[in-house]
Enzyme design. Structure first.
Site, mmCIF file in Angstrom:
data_model
loop_
_atom_site.group_PDB
_atom_site.id
_atom_site.type_symbol
_atom_site.label_atom_id
_atom_site.label_comp_id
_atom_site.label_asym_id
_atom_site.label_seq_id
_atom_site.Cartn_x
_atom_site.Cartn_y
_atom_site.Cartn_z
ATOM 1 N N GLU A 174 2.526 5.236 -4.107
ATOM 2 C CA GLU A 174 2.664 6.045 -5.114
ATOM 3 C C GLU A 174 3.780 6.691 -5.427
ATOM 4 O OE1 GLU A 174 0.238 5.608 -2.760
ATOM 5 O OE2 GLU A 174 -0.989 4.178 -4.030
ATOM 6 N N ASP A 177 -9.418 2.940 -2.766
ATOM 7 C CA ASP A 177 -10.366 3.375 -2.004
ATOM 8 C C ASP A 177 -11.594 3.896 -2.754
ATOM 9 O OD1 ASP A 177 -8.395 2.800 -0.078
ATOM 10 O OD2 ASP A 177 -7.720 4.908 0.281
ATOM 11 N N ASP A 228 0.779 -1.303 -0.372
ATOM 12 C CA ASP A 228 -0.153 0.091 -0.017
ATOM 13 C C ASP A 228 1.036 1.242 0.130
ATOM 14 O OD1 ASP A 228 -2.267 1.645 0.255
ATOM 15 O OD2 ASP A 228 -2.362 1.236 2.418
HETATM 16 O O1 MIG Z 1 -4.145 5.960 4.336
HETATM 17 O O2 MIG Z 1 -3.979 0.751 5.445
HETATM 18 O O3 MIG Z 1 -6.146 1.725 0.211
HETATM 19 O O4 MIG Z 1 -6.949 -0.320 1.546
HETATM 20 O O5 MIG Z 1 -7.167 -0.110 4.197
HETATM 21 C C1 MIG Z 1 -4.846 4.911 3.992
HETATM 22 C C2 MIG Z 1 -5.044 1.335 5.871
HETATM 23 C C3 MIG Z 1 -4.152 3.613 4.149
HETATM 24 C C4 MIG Z 1 -5.173 2.726 2.216
HETATM 25 C C5 MIG Z 1 -5.594 1.586 1.401
HETATM 26 C C6 MIG Z 1 -6.862 0.818 2.029
HETATM 27 C C7 MIG Z 1 -6.227 0.793 3.658
HETATM 28 C C8 MIG Z 1 -5.519 2.070 4.404
HETATM 29 N N1 MIG Z 1 -4.587 2.468 3.387
#
Ligand code: MIG
Length: 796
Positions: free
Chosen positions: A423, A499, A420
């Site tokens: 980016e 999201d 996650d």
């Molecule tokens: O700032 O890890 O897209 O699936 O549950 C949010 C917490 C960070 C974004 C991800 C989401 C995940 C969440 N993350």
């Protein structure tokens, strides 16, 4: 305005306590960028100016203009690479190592132009630097105006035919045809919730397919700089730096995919379990939470392949750590679940907490693995753990170090990794939610800054993870799912669409997002079932679940402050419907797994547009509320609230209704019955659809109306790198008799002990298996290891 909502959403997840850090970071980022950012004088846009001469090279030619150089290089006679210089060359991260054979070309000079010809196409270069491509029939397929350079940026304009439609560009939130607006090429966190129109998103890729009457083409810009593509009458592509390098292929869709994935790589076979159902939630905080969910699945008789642990499993969000209070014995938990056939997957973010007591941070500093600012200090930015340092994944040394950390999780029995925030995302009170542009990157020794490395960051994090999993568990196939990436991500990881908001319009848009990712070479993706950010009601959840049953990545996930979303919390009839679709997914596994093999072998996406094999039918081009799953199944999900039926313009040919076997004539609009318990599915005539229940294989036969058809079935151990087999079933209809011939290839033993043949849409009077008559009951009979089945059909 959009920034404001983003911040508000981030605040919702984070609370005010962290917020002061975001203000501080935003101020610092702006200072860094001002202090060290080079001001490139923004010169007037300049074109190449007149050509001065050329040299013919191996497989191509090089041209020198007054202001620019141009290199034309054929990879195959129908696949060409164009490079306009000056600028820094790409590092090649997108590319699979491929040896392209020499291509014979002819160069023909006239007074005002030069024509380069391969056996498949001509490229006509005019004096001013415009390029025209002619293929096949000799018609012009594409015309590019001479590129313009403004400062270090490149601008290219291409004429678009009025009917032309454009697909791809990575992950996009809108319609399937992306023509008609502007898109940014800069991987970006959507800020906790997004719906149709939000742009850019987490995973941008400068690749698109152009469909037009004269024939289709695929263009991939190998340029990772910030950029944009806008499309109206013309297509304008802009990149803020680098050389202007792009690859162009012409031909039918399958061929375009074949070429693009030969260049950027094909997805490896996933472990078979990954095609099953995954349950996740930001909020499964403790071992007790996990056990509770597992128990619920067992109690309600719902199959489950994986549970995902979001950031709460860590100790203070320290990457590669486990909170000992919440998960006192992760190893034991993982192995207990494993015995039940459930895998544990853990999330990993790139940010490493700045903490002098923390092993991973100390190692990263000692080994010089973190991204730095121009003055040599380590870049710090806030994410979940507070201030963090970030590995420079553009350095092979940093990738290897980072990869070695995965052992900490794999040793405890973790089977898959979820990437996650890559980016990369940082929290900030305003402006870009990412590193300062002046952040330094190694880029395999080339050295450059974040403007070039940004879009590559996620891709390279996955390369690090994939290579680590290959090395640490050589007998297992790596399974990773990543939010961000770039061209070539498919070699390392799956994706999910991030999201999404929990709305009907977000459900509707998901089909186009998945299709366009497929057009961008990323076949494995899927949405958070029910949407990430809010609470779906039972109907929305049901419809979302039904859609995802037919998408490669099949996972429910949601934000921590949404209500619980395990299938049973909705009560009946949702629970029974969900159970039914879960079972269907697992029954379809042989078909899905065969598609995974096709993706690996030929680069074909699992989810395809309706015009997949009928490109000439332009009425199908913009359909983005239905899709093909492989070549044989057409899925028409329900994407609107309160409806019990839907319309669809069918592709040509004959189709069978999956649910009741009725024959449906293609080529026109049909009304499809769609009560809440059902998704309209049509099966292509001639198909042998392989399904399974435990170790019994059921071959569902949908007879061809005329001629013949072939279906394939791939099998292996489902993990690892052992032997495999492909069984091919050919169906032929001849004078009232139906014949199915099977041929096999490969050494893996046929894994089913029992095979049943079920006939649809016809009535079978008598059947012979390898020449011996067999009893047929209710259109079904048992066959084992047959070579040929002959059927006498009623009324055919
Ligand atoms: O700032 O890890 O897209 O699936 O549950 C949010 C917490 C960070 C974004 C991800 C989401 C995940 C969440 N993350």
């Amino acid at each position: 305005m959009r920034d404001f909502w983003k911040v508000l959403n981030v605040l919702r997840f984070i609370g005010l306590r962290q917020f002061s850090r975001f203000v501080r970071y935003a101020v610092l980022r702006d200072i860094y960028n001002r202090r060290w950012g080079e001001r490139v004088p923004s010169t007037q846009g300049a074109g190449p100016n007149n050509v001065h001469g050329h040299v013919v090279s191996r497989s191509g030619a090089r041209f020198q203009f007054r202001e620019m150089g141009l290199d034309i290089h054929f990879l195959t006679p129908d696949f060409v690479r164009i490079t306009w210089t000056p600028g820094s060359l790409p590092v090649g991260y997108a590319l699979e190592e491929t040896e392209w054979p020499q291509v014979d070309i002819e160069v023909q000079d006239t007074k005002s132009r030069t024509i380069l010809s391969s056996s498949e196409m001509d490229i006509v270069l005019s004096e001013d630097g415009s390029l025209t491509y002619r293929a096949g029939t000799g018609q012009s397929l594409r015309r590019e105006a001479p590129p313009q350079r403004v400062g270090e940026a490149w601008i290219q304009q291409i004429d678009l035919k009025p009917e032309a439609q454009i697909f791809g560009l990575g992950e996009r939130a809108g319609s399937l045809n992306v023509r008609g607006r502007s898109y940014r090429l800069w991987n970006s966190d959507a800020g906790g919730s997004y719906g149709p129109g939000s742009d850019p998103l987490y995973l941008t890729i400068p690749v698109y397919v152009c469909l037009q009457e004269e024939g289709s083409s695929l263009i991939f810009y190998e340029n990772s700089f910030d950029g944009s593509v806008s499309m109206n009458d013309r297509l304008t592509a802009r990149f803020e730096g680098g050389v202007l390098r792009y690859y162009i292929a012409f031909g039918a869709l399958e061929h375009l995919f074949e070429r693009y994935t030969a260049l950027t790589g094909r997805p490896p076979l996933p472990p078979r379990w990954a095609l099953g159902y995954h349950q996740s939630r930001w909020g499964y905080k403790t071992e007790a939470d996990v056990l509770d969910v597992v128990e619920g699945f067992a109690k309600h008789d719902l199959p489950l392949s994986a549970i995902h642990l979001d950031i709460d499993y860590m100790d203070g969000y320290r990457i590669f750590s486990v909170d000992q209070n919440r998960f006192p014995d992760l190893t034991r938990l993982a192995s207990e679940l494993r015995e039940k056939g459930i895998r544990l997957v853990t999330i990993i973010d790139p940010g490493v907490k700045v903490d002098s007591e923390y092993e991973v941070y100390k190692e990263g500093i000692a080994g010089d693995h973190f991204c730095k600012l121009p003055d040599g200090s380590v870049l710090q930015a806030p994410v979940w753990p507070g201030w963090c340092a970030f590995p420079d994944f553009t350095s092979s040394k940093a990738r290897a170090w980072w990869g070695s950390q995965y052992a900490r999780l794999l040793d405890q029995g973790i089977c898959g990794i979820w990437h996650d925030m890559n980016e990369p995302t940082t929290f900030t009170a305003w402006g870009e939610m990412t590193f300062p542009e002046v952040t330094q990157h190694d880029l395999e020794g080339v050295r450059s800054d974040h403007r070039q490395a940004h879009n590559l960051y996620g891709l390279l994090m996955n390369q690090a993870g994939f290579e680590a999993l290959r090395m640490l568990r050589p007998d297992h196939r790596p399974w990773l799912v990543s939010r961000s990436g770039w061209a070539g991500l498919q070699r390392y990881a799956w994706n999910w669409t991030g999201d999404t908001e929990s709305t009907w319009r977000a459900l509707r848009m998901t089909v186009a997002t998945v299709l366009n990712l497929g057009f961008s070479g990323i076949p494995y993706t899927g949405p958070d079932i029910g949407g990430f950010s809010h609470h779906p009601d039972a109907e929305l959840y049901t419809r979302w679940f039904q859609l995802a049953t037919f998408l490669p990545f099949f996972r429910t996930h949601s934000a921590w402050d949404t209500s619980r979303r395990e299938p049973w919390v909705f009560g009946e009839p949702t629970l029974s419907i969900v159970r039914h679709f879960l079972e269907l997914r697992y029954r379809l596994m042989p078909y899905l797994y065969t598609l995974a093999w096709e993706a690996n072998k030929f680069g074909l996406p699992l989810v395809r547009p309706l015009f997949w094999s009928q490109e000439a039918d332009s009425d199908l081009w913009s359909i983005d509320d239905a899709f093909m799953l492989g070549e044989k199944l057409l899925v028409a999900p329900v994407l609107e609230e309160g409806v019990q039926s839907r319309k669809l313009r069918l592709p040509q040919g004959h189709w069978y209704d999956f649910w009741d076997g009725t024959l449906v004539q293609g080529g026109s609009e049909v009304d499809l019955d769609a009560p809440l318990t059902r998704v309209p599915i049509l099966v292509a005539a001639g198909c042998v659809l392989p399904m399974e229940v435990e170790d019994r294989l059921i071959l569902h036969l949908y007879p061809p109306i005329e001629g013949d058809a072939e279906s394939r079935l791939f099998n292996d151990a489902g993990d690892g790198y052992g032997t495999w087999r492909v069984d091919r079933f050919e169906t032929v209809m001849e004078e009232g008799n139906l014949r199915i011939t099977r041929s096999s290839e490969g050494d893996y033993p046929f894994p089913y002990t029992e095979v049943e043949l079920v006939l649809h849409g016809i009535f079978c009077r008598r059947a012979w298996v390898d020449g011996r008559e067999t009893a047929v009951r209710d259109n079904r009979f048992v066959v084992v290891n047959f070579k040929m089945v002959e059927l006498e059909i009623e009324g055919a």
